[in-house]
Write an enzyme that holds these catalytic residues in place. Structure first.
Site, PDB file in Angstrom:
ATOM      1  CB  CYS A 149      -0.997  -0.035   1.149  1.00 25.51           C
ATOM      2  SG  CYS A 149      -2.398   1.051   0.838  1.00 25.51           S
ATOM      3  CG  HIS A 183      -3.386  -2.832   3.891  1.00 27.61           C
ATOM      4  ND1 HIS A 183      -2.439  -2.264   4.716  1.00 27.61           N
ATOM      5  CD2 HIS A 183      -3.922  -1.815   3.195  1.00 27.61           C
ATOM      6  CE1 HIS A 183      -2.410  -0.966   4.534  1.00 27.61           C
ATOM      7  NE2 HIS A 183      -3.311  -0.652   3.613  1.00 27.61           N
ATOM      8  CD  GLU A 210      -0.972  -5.247   6.334  1.00 28.27           C
ATOM      9  OE1 GLU A 210      -0.843  -5.730   5.191  1.00 28.27           O
ATOM     10  OE2 GLU A 210      -1.272  -4.059   6.541  1.00 28.27           O
TER      11      GLU A 210
END
Ligand code: GLN
Length: 207
Positions: A86, A177, A179
């Protein structure tokens, strides 16, 4: 072996990435030592690096102020892996079309900083990614998209026809993202998958 993982922690989300890296490493039989990078002098000892999301203007300014920017370039020049996500993608790009972002040129792409942000603040989408045999649950938050892709850049995923995951040599960068889900396959692709066989299904899903 123990992998020394540097996570750029000048600003943005760090703990979720650490959890994802630990899961990915465990699947490949590695332990990790996590180094939070907030100052110069730590990058050179790291095997792999992660540049998380956050605010690209702030991140790029702090990297330059601390002198970490040159260390990231040296890491890539040495062929060592980076995952940039990002705002990390924006900072790593060749150009972000915004003077407030001091891009590092680690990935030969140009980006549109808040391309999706103008349409919708955040959304989740199942994304087909080269090298993964099942779609990845991608979370987009005020996400950039890639505009121009250099000749040596491989597009790993597109959304609505625009690149949202790319690989340029040792650097894997995503507009989303990875994660923010329990799925660590993007971290596996970035740090553990054989680079020359990206399309081989299942390489990222070894037990
Ligand atoms: N669009 C933001 C920026 O320009 C990035 C958003 C994010 O990292 N979630 O920095």
């Amino acid at each position: 072996m123990t992998l020394r993982v540097g996570v750029v922690a000048v600003q943005g989300d760090v703990s979720e990435h650490v959890a994802a890296i630990d899961r990915a490493a465990a699947r490949h039989g590695h332990e990790t030592t996590i180094v939070e990078i907030r100052e110069a002098g730590l990058v050179a000892d790291c095997d792999v690096l992660l540049v998380p999301g956050g605010e690209s203007t702030t991140i790029s300014t702090l990297l330059a102020e601390e002198g970490i920017d040159e260390e990231l370039r040296a890491h890539v020049a040495a062929g060592k892996p980076i995952l940039a996500t990002c705002a990390g993608l924006i900072v790593a790009a060749r150009d972000a079309g915004d003077d407030r972002v001091d891009t590092l040129g680690l990935v030969d792409v140009t980006v549109d900083r808040n391309a999706f942000g103008r349409q919708a603040d955040s959304f989740e989408a199942p994304l087909d990614v080269v090298g993964l045999d099942e779609p990845f649950p991608a979370v987009f938050i005020r996400a950039p998209v890639v505009d121009e892709v250099g000749p040596d850049v491989e597009v790993l995923a597109t959304w609505e026809g625009r690149p949202v995951a790319v690989r340029d040599g040792p650097v894997l960068a995503t507009a989303f993202h990875p994660e923010l889900t329990d799925d660590a396959r993007i971290h596996e692709l970035a740090f553990f998958a054989p680079r020359d066989r990206p399309a081989e299904a299942g390489t990222s899903r070894q037990p």
